[in-house]
Design an enzyme around this catalytic site. Structure first.
Site, PDB file in Angstrom:
ATOM      1  N   GLY A 238       1.040  31.829  -1.703  1.00  0.00           N
ATOM      2  CA  GLY A 238       1.727  33.062  -2.050  1.00  0.00           C
ATOM      3  C   GLY A 238       2.244  33.902  -0.896  1.00  0.00           C
ATOM      4  O   GLY A 238       2.909  34.915  -1.141  1.00  0.00           O
ATOM      5  N   GLU A 287      -3.316  27.459   0.092  1.00  0.00           N
ATOM      6  CA  GLU A 287      -2.330  26.593  -0.575  1.00  0.00           C
ATOM      7  C   GLU A 287      -0.913  27.130  -0.386  1.00  0.00           C
ATOM      8  O   GLU A 287      -0.189  27.361  -1.352  1.00  0.00           O
ATOM      9  CB  GLU A 287      -2.657  26.511  -2.077  1.00  0.00           C
ATOM     10  CG  GLU A 287      -4.073  26.056  -2.378  1.00  0.00           C
ATOM     11  CD  GLU A 287      -4.536  26.415  -3.789  1.00  0.00           C
ATOM     12  OE1 GLU A 287      -3.764  27.049  -4.541  1.00  0.00           O
ATOM     13  OE2 GLU A 287      -5.672  26.078  -4.133  1.00  0.00           O
ATOM     14  N   PRO A 288      -0.491  27.325   0.855  1.00  0.00           N
ATOM     15  CA  PRO A 288       0.846  27.887   1.063  1.00  0.00           C
ATOM     16  C   PRO A 288       1.928  26.859   0.793  1.00  0.00           C
ATOM     17  O   PRO A 288       1.795  25.689   1.150  1.00  0.00           O
ATOM     18  CB  PRO A 288       0.837  28.262   2.548  1.00  0.00           C
ATOM     19  CG  PRO A 288      -0.094  27.256   3.163  1.00  0.00           C
ATOM     20  CD  PRO A 288      -1.151  26.980   2.125  1.00  0.00           C
ATOM     21  N   GLY A 289       2.986  27.283   0.132  1.00  0.00           N
ATOM     22  CA  GLY A 289       4.143  26.414  -0.064  1.00  0.00           C
ATOM     23  C   GLY A 289       5.324  27.022   0.664  1.00  0.00           C
ATOM     24  O   GLY A 289       5.715  26.609   1.757  1.00  0.00           O
ATOM     25  N   ARG A 290       5.855  28.097   0.059  1.00  0.00           N
ATOM     26  CA  ARG A 290       7.034  28.768   0.597  1.00  0.00           C
ATOM     27  C   ARG A 290       6.872  29.162   2.068  1.00  0.00           C
ATOM     28  O   ARG A 290       7.808  29.040   2.851  1.00  0.00           O
ATOM     29  CB  ARG A 290       7.269  30.041  -0.235  1.00  0.00           C
ATOM     30  CG  ARG A 290       8.563  30.751   0.044  1.00  0.00           C
ATOM     31  CD  ARG A 290       8.550  32.135  -0.627  1.00  0.00           C
ATOM     32  NE  ARG A 290       8.068  32.097  -1.978  1.00  0.00           N
ATOM     33  CZ  ARG A 290       8.854  31.961  -3.051  1.00  0.00           C
ATOM     34  NH1 ARG A 290      10.160  31.888  -2.919  1.00  0.00           N
ATOM     35  NH2 ARG A 290       8.331  31.931  -4.259  1.00  0.00           N
ATOM     36  N   ARG A 326      17.470  29.225  -7.541  1.00  0.00           N
ATOM     37  CA  ARG A 326      16.752  30.492  -7.338  1.00  0.00           C
ATOM     38  C   ARG A 326      17.586  31.742  -7.630  1.00  0.00           C
ATOM     39  O   ARG A 326      17.079  32.663  -8.274  1.00  0.00           O
ATOM     40  CB  ARG A 326      16.130  30.547  -5.937  1.00  0.00           C
ATOM     41  CG  ARG A 326      15.074  29.448  -5.708  1.00  0.00           C
ATOM     42  CD  ARG A 326      14.295  29.635  -4.416  1.00  0.00           C
ATOM     43  NE  ARG A 326      13.465  30.810  -4.475  1.00  0.00           N
ATOM     44  CZ  ARG A 326      13.748  31.963  -3.922  1.00  0.00           C
ATOM     45  NH1 ARG A 326      14.820  32.098  -3.188  1.00  0.00           N
ATOM     46  NH2 ARG A 326      12.941  32.987  -4.059  1.00  0.00           N
ATOM     47  N   CYS A 356      29.809  25.272 -15.285  1.00  0.00           N
ATOM     48  CA  CYS A 356      30.348  26.106 -16.351  1.00  0.00           C
ATOM     49  C   CYS A 356      29.284  27.041 -16.909  1.00  0.00           C
ATOM     50  O   CYS A 356      28.832  26.900 -18.051  1.00  0.00           O
ATOM     51  CB  CYS A 356      30.927  25.216 -17.444  1.00  0.00           C
ATOM     52  SG  CYS A 356      32.163  24.109 -16.769  1.00  0.00           S
ATOM     53  N   GLU A 357      28.835  27.956 -16.075  1.00  0.00           N
ATOM     54  CA  GLU A 357      27.848  28.978 -16.440  1.00  0.00           C
ATOM     55  C   GLU A 357      28.166  30.188 -15.568  1.00  0.00           C
ATOM     56  O   GLU A 357      28.350  30.034 -14.362  1.00  0.00           O
ATOM     57  CB  GLU A 357      26.412  28.551 -16.061  1.00  0.00           C
ATOM     58  CG  GLU A 357      25.891  27.329 -16.741  1.00  0.00           C
ATOM     59  CD  GLU A 357      25.192  27.608 -18.058  1.00  0.00           C
ATOM     60  OE1 GLU A 357      25.012  28.796 -18.396  1.00  0.00           O
ATOM     61  OE2 GLU A 357      24.851  26.631 -18.733  1.00  0.00           O
TER      62      GLU A 357
HETATM   63  C1  LIG Z   1       2.777  27.553  -6.630  1.00  0.00           C
HETATM   64  C2  LIG Z   1       1.376  27.541  -6.186  1.00  0.00           C
HETATM   65  C3  LIG Z   1       1.065  27.668  -4.826  1.00  0.00           C
HETATM   66  C4  LIG Z   1       2.107  27.887  -3.755  1.00  0.00           C
HETATM   67  O1  LIG Z   1       2.755  29.115  -3.857  1.00  0.00           O
HETATM   68  P1  LIG Z   1       3.658  29.632  -2.649  1.00  0.00           P
HETATM   69  O2  LIG Z   1       4.112  30.971  -3.084  1.00  0.00           O
HETATM   70  O3  LIG Z   1       4.796  28.683  -2.500  1.00  0.00           O
HETATM   71  O4  LIG Z   1       2.816  29.694  -1.428  1.00  0.00           O
HETATM   72  C5  LIG Z   1      -0.264  27.593  -4.466  1.00  0.00           C
HETATM   73  N1  LIG Z   1      -1.246  27.405  -5.378  1.00  0.00           N
HETATM   74  C6  LIG Z   1      -0.981  27.270  -6.687  1.00  0.00           C
HETATM   75  C7  LIG Z   1      -2.099  27.058  -7.643  1.00  0.00           C
HETATM   76  C8  LIG Z   1       0.323  27.334  -7.139  1.00  0.00           C
HETATM   77  O5  LIG Z   1       0.588  27.222  -8.449  1.00  0.00           O
END
Ligand SMILES: *Cc1c(COP(=O)(O)O)cnc(C)c1O
Length: 432
Positions: A238, A287-290, A326, A356-357
């Site tokens: 997050g 659990e970082p993604g973004r 997004r 076409c949106e």
């Molecule tokens: C989506 C998600 C993440 C990653 O979120 P980011 O905002 O991209 O860091 C981590 N843990 C869980 C359980 C998620 O669903």
């Protein structure tokens, strides 16, 4: 820090010209910077060094095998939300033993597959799921490592579509019910109560909700440790990034907004959280993604037409909402810059795709340098929730993806062939 910058008038990814890549591989094209990916990973890892920890990259933000391999080589684990994502991690050479399996709807097949590959933990979201995991584990004669996902009921104050940690959301187990559910889980013979987990939302630009959630969950995790000897606490992902403005030449710190206000750096995140986490003596998972992938990728597109209607100036490009959803889905901002810097005066511009949106709009009335047919633009910060959310709507093939390291370039996904879009389809025998 990111590694997209102008060298002279040309926009580069590390040492490679984006325009050269666009001409070589065609557009729309995703371009990822390896140095940015590893830089973000290492920066967070270093900030959290005072506690025993493991970073598990959220695969759903960017699941390209080339990207996953880069992170696996750094020692990253992975946060997965489906059997398919686990298969990807394995295909990319990642370690299933460093995978946490999240999500509210795990199927029996997915659970069995993950058990066979010995994932680190199932992050469980309901009583029914606990029962199911226990049953599958029994059948396979294993003990399934589990953690309950606690919903701490903390408002992450982010976009409604990416808030997950309040009781309005489908995620997690209500804080008040967690202890009794652990007690039930402890009586299921094929479960191993290994940890506790939370994730309150995405694109958080303040550390406050994280602090509030950890404060709330800390006493609970202490009690679970005493009762069941759990070994980890996952504080989820997050961490937000800066989308606006993404590119300012010479800017040393990606996380400083134009007003000079610090938004959320990994150092600040760690500085606030480590004092709360260290006394717990638990392994901390993140659990970082973004945070890792977001600013490590751009989407390059070509201008097809310029169309002036009334007072509007539309720039129609060859990328669309099927490539990057997004803006349409979250009203998200992506900075848009020409790959060749121009000195022309900025004019209010709508950058739109060919779909076409009306929602197929990347920006409205944004002041951009005057663009013309054949120019290339880059949509910045497209490395997370970009390509992974792509579709073939309007029978548009999925774009190619390129990974850059220094002056080296690798095509990590070739452009989908148009005929592949319907390769699995057929006509009914009676209409032949
Ligand atoms: C989506 C998600 C993440 C990653 O979120 P980011 O905002 O991209 O860091 C981590 N843990 C869980 C359980 C998620 O669903």
């Amino acid at each position: 820090m990111h590694h997209f910058h102008y060298a002279g008038t040309g926009l580069q990814c590390e040492q490679v010209s984006l325009e050269t890549l666009a001409r070589r591989f065609g557009t729309p094209l995703f371009v990822y910077s390896e140095r940015t990916l590893t830089g973000h990973y290492q920066r967070l890892n270093k900030a959290m060094a005072p506690v025993d920890h493991q970073v598990c990259f959220a695969v759903k933000s960017n699941s390209n095998l080339g990207v996953l391999r880069v992170l696996a080589n750094q020692g990253s684990g992975f946060d997965i939300v489906s059997g398919g994502e686990l298969q990807r991690v394995i295909a990319a050479g990642g370690d299933p033993g460093k995978c946490v399996f999240a999500g509210v709807g795990k199927s029996e097949e997915e659970i069995a597959f993950a058990l066979r590959h010995k994932v680190y933990s199932f992050n469980v979201e309901s009583d029914a799921e606990l029962q199911r995991i226990n049953r599958v584990a029994q059948r396979l004669r294993r003990r399934a490592p589990i953690a309950l996902r606690v919903n701490p009921d903390v408002d992450a104050k982010t976009h409604a579509k990416i808030t997950t940690g309040t009781y309005e959301n489908k995620f997690g187990i209500a804080f008040e019910q967690v202890e009794s559910l652990y007690a039930r889980a402890a009586r299921l013979p094929n479960l191993w109560l290994r940890g506790v987990q939370m994730h309150i939302g995405s694109q958080l630009t303040s550390v406050k909700p994280f602090v509030e959630a950890v404060r709330k969950v800390a006493p609970l995790s202490r009690s679970l440790q005493q009762q069941y000897n759990i070994e980890f606490l996952s504080i989820g992902g997050g961490i937000g990034i800066v989308y606006d403005p993404a590119l300012a030449s010479g800017r040393a710190d990606w996380w400083t907004s134009p007003a000079g206000r610090k938004i959320l750096t990994p150092e600040r995140y760690a500085q606030q959280l480590v004092p709360l986490l260290k006394p717990l003596n638990l392994r901390i998972l993140m659990e970082p993604g973004r945070f890792i992938s977001g600013n490590a990728g751009v989407l390059v597109a070509r201008v097809e037409y310029v169309k002036k209607t009334g007072r509007k100036n539309f720039v129609i490009v060859d990328a669309a909402m099927n490539d990057l959803i997004r803006p349409a889905f979250y009203e998200a901002y992506h900075e848009i810059v020409p790959t060749t810097r121009s000195r022309t005066a900025a004019i209010p511009t709508d950058v739109v795709g060919p779909i076409c949106e009306s929602g197929d709009t990347f920006c409205k009335d944004r002041r951009l340098p005057r663009l013309k047919e054949g120019d290339y633009i880059a949509l910045l910060s497209a490395g997370a929730y970009g390509s992974v959310m792509g579709s073939t709507y309007n029978s548009r093939p999925l774009p190619a993806e390129v990974l850059v390291r220094g002056n080296r370039v690798a095509l990590v996904r070739r452009r989908q062939r148009t005929t592949d879009i319907w390769a699995d389809e057929s006509v009914a025998p009676w209409s032949r």
